[in-house]
Design an enzyme around this catalytic site. Structure first.
Site, PDB file in Angstrom:
ATOM      1  N   GLU A   6     -13.533   1.528  -4.402  1.00  0.00           N
ATOM      2  CA  GLU A   6     -14.290   2.779  -4.489  1.00  0.00           C
ATOM      3  C   GLU A   6     -13.795   3.679  -5.611  1.00  0.00           C
ATOM      4  O   GLU A   6     -12.621   3.705  -5.929  1.00  0.00           O
ATOM      5  CB  GLU A   6     -14.133   3.591  -3.184  1.00  0.00           C
ATOM      6  N   TYR A  19      -9.710  -9.633   4.894  1.00  0.00           N
ATOM      7  CA  TYR A  19      -9.515 -10.827   4.062  1.00  0.00           C
ATOM      8  C   TYR A  19      -9.928 -12.104   4.781  1.00  0.00           C
ATOM      9  O   TYR A  19     -10.220 -13.109   4.150  1.00  0.00           O
ATOM     10  CB  TYR A  19      -8.068 -10.889   3.570  1.00  0.00           C
ATOM     11  N   HIS A  64       0.816  -1.222   0.000  1.00  0.00           N
ATOM     12  CA  HIS A  64       0.000   0.000   0.000  1.00  0.00           C
ATOM     13  C   HIS A  64       0.850   1.273   0.000  1.00  0.00           C
ATOM     14  O   HIS A  64       0.821   2.053   0.946  1.00  0.00           O
ATOM     15  CB  HIS A  64      -0.965   0.003   1.195  1.00  0.00           C
TER      16      HIS A  64
END
Lengths: 364, 364
Positions: B237, B258, B143
């Site tokens: 999104e 997850y 990330h």
């Protein structure tokens, strides 16, 4: 230019994700809030009006006077005369099913009725309630469901609503609100239903945890039962219904309450079924229909979804039991309650209007 | 037949929801996990490879040797050499921006670098780090974001990721993880940024509460900044970014973790921004691009979304700042990291493969 046109033509015939050119006309007018419809074998269309009338629409769109013999309904709030479906053996028996909201001692509920269409088509005969989605609820006149669909095995499936006021009714197995039911032709639970052997559950239940399902259709290619249900603010769902499964309302949902507050505990739980498609923000999906016709080759395999808000018609492309794409059909900006495929392969849309219409989509 | 073809032709030119016929070819091959790309004014394409190389792809798809002068990157996990963008005045200054993961004292972070392309195109000159998305984090290499986009006012926007391990970094205003930043050309915060006058917040922040945004594009018709971000399981999104707003991660999300466990407290909160589009289940959206070209008139106004899983390319139809429909392009089943519109109006797709390619979509 010609070459491009030919390419487009080839594509249009070849893949469901491809386009179709269509025109919209008013097929029938003068209907008050049409809600459910069923084509007769002769091509005429039976249409319910939510205030409590049933009419027969001719092949040229001429609307009959109200049929006699229709049961009295509770036409308040979202209630009234709702869906209609022909029995699979209608051609022999002239039997059909209606669902509507009714008032009984203790309040209102969703009721399933069996009747026959009189030979001259001007009346119902022998209309008999065969199932009440008990318990009745005094408060509120919202979330009655209801759609009727027949499985390949002849079983009758009926969706009910959670009745809005007490969301947890959808989770209770001793309560028929917020469920999809699986019934014999006389309204009795089928003996192989998932909870048939339990003493603490209603044997009619096929699946539970539904908020307000107004779309119910069998996928003709896979045999699966698909349902569309309204979320609150956001969280409208398409679900793939399997026996005995919990679809989560109001414990898990992608919607929030109308005041913005949280509902339940999240969006997913291992012991509950995830939807196969979610709308955030909402489209307010009512009736659904898989398109199988020849008039629009490009639409074969699509699921049409009647949308109330924003008003219009949504087309979902599918592959097996998956949703692969979504289109809002251009130019249709009316609240649509139900979408029905005609024997001519055209699409017929019921508009949710006080001066309601049936729109017809034809190629070109 | 001819008449139908002509109708399709008319429609194809008339409405964004309509189809396009396209063919896919390998434009360039031999790239290792291409991640970001930018067309030069002369039509050649600069492409990053995540392991840390930058290459120039010629107009016929020939791939250059790695350029010299590229900063050293931390190419582990999801990190490496990530996005590239040309300065708006590149034609005069030859200035460009790269972002990548880097290791500093304390761990890894997302770094923004300014450099110039050497006149002969074989090297970068003067590559200089101008912003580190601090604090660095020892644990994990996931990330990092990051996409770079320039606004009409010349401001540089950079997305960062939440770095996965401590989700709440995205909510902290004294932390640059999980944000979209708005910067001057030298990496400094712009004085009119939403938190510029606060002592408890980083002045670089434009918006916050992002999980891992790898898509960032200005809507050329509305001027709004759109971002795509990965959710966990579900909850991808599209967001419409406005200054100072909180996009909710990890407090509100449509995804679950997850392992199926709940994240945060729901899907929406009045003090946080709802996404304008949500995917459940996930598509794993990386780069995004609005299509403005002439090669595919039917696609004008669409937002293309590179999808990693399920692999492919998603086309969203839009009206103003709303998403109105969605299509998965048939026949593309490769993990796509980024989608770029060429000066020829064709679409170029970077495949996320160890033997990566640039696919070209052309009409017909």
């Amino acid at each position: 230019m010609i070459r491009l046109a030919l390419l487009l033509l080839l594509l249009a015939g070849g893949a469901q994700a491809q386009p179709a050119s269509f025109q919209v006309t008013d097929f029938a007018t003068g209907l008050e809030r049409p809600w459910g419809a069923a084509f007769l074998p002769d091509g005429r269309l039976l249409v319910t009006e939510r205030p409590g009338r049933l009419r027969l629409v001719g092949r040229e769109g001429q609307v009959s006077p109200p049929l006699a013999g229709v049961p009295e309904v509770e036409a308040r709030g979202q209630g009234g005369l709702l869906d209609i479906a022909l029995a699979p053996d209608f051609a022999d028996t002239r039997e059909l099913y209606l669902c509507h909201s009714a008032v009984v001692q203790g309040g209102a509920l969703t009721r399933l009725v069996r009747a026959r269409l009189a030979p001259d088509g001007t009346a119902l005969e022998g209309a008999t309630p065969i199932l009440d989605a008990t318990p009745a609820q005094e408060q509120g006149r919202n979330h009655f469901g209801c759609r009727i669909a027949f499985g390949r095995d002849g079983a009758l499936f009926l969706s009910t609503g959670d009745r809005y006021v007490t969301k947890m009714r959808a989770q209770r197995l001793d309560d028929l609100a917020g469920k999809v039911l699986r019934l014999a032709r006389n309204g009795a639970p089928l003996p192989d239903n998932p909870f048939a052997s339990r003493t603490d559950a209603r044997a009619e239940i096929f699946s539970y945890g539904h908020r307000n399902a107004q779309g119910l259709a069998f996928n003709p290619w896979t045999g699966s039962l698909w349902a569309a249900e309204f979320g609150a603010r956001g969280g409208d769902e398409i679900n793939l219904l399997r026996p005995g499964r919990n679809y989560g309302w109001p414990v898990v949902t992608h919607g929030v309450d109308y005041d913005g507050s949280r509902i339940g505990e999240g969006v997913s739980r291992p012991d509950m079924e995830d939807p196969i498609h979610v709308w955030v923000p909402s489209v307010s999906p009512s009736g659904i229909a898989f398109y199988t016709g020849a008039a629009f080759p490009a639409w074969r395999g699509s699921l049409f979804v009647a949308a109330l808000n924003p008003p219009g018609l949504v087309r979902l492309t599918t592959e097996g039991d998956r949703v692969t794409g979504e289109e809002r059909l251009p130019g249709i900006r009316t609240r649509i309650r139900q979408t029905v495929q005609g024997p001519d392969g055209l699409l017929y849309l019921l508009t949710d209007e006080s001066r309601g219409r049936i729109l017809r989509l034809a190629p070109g």
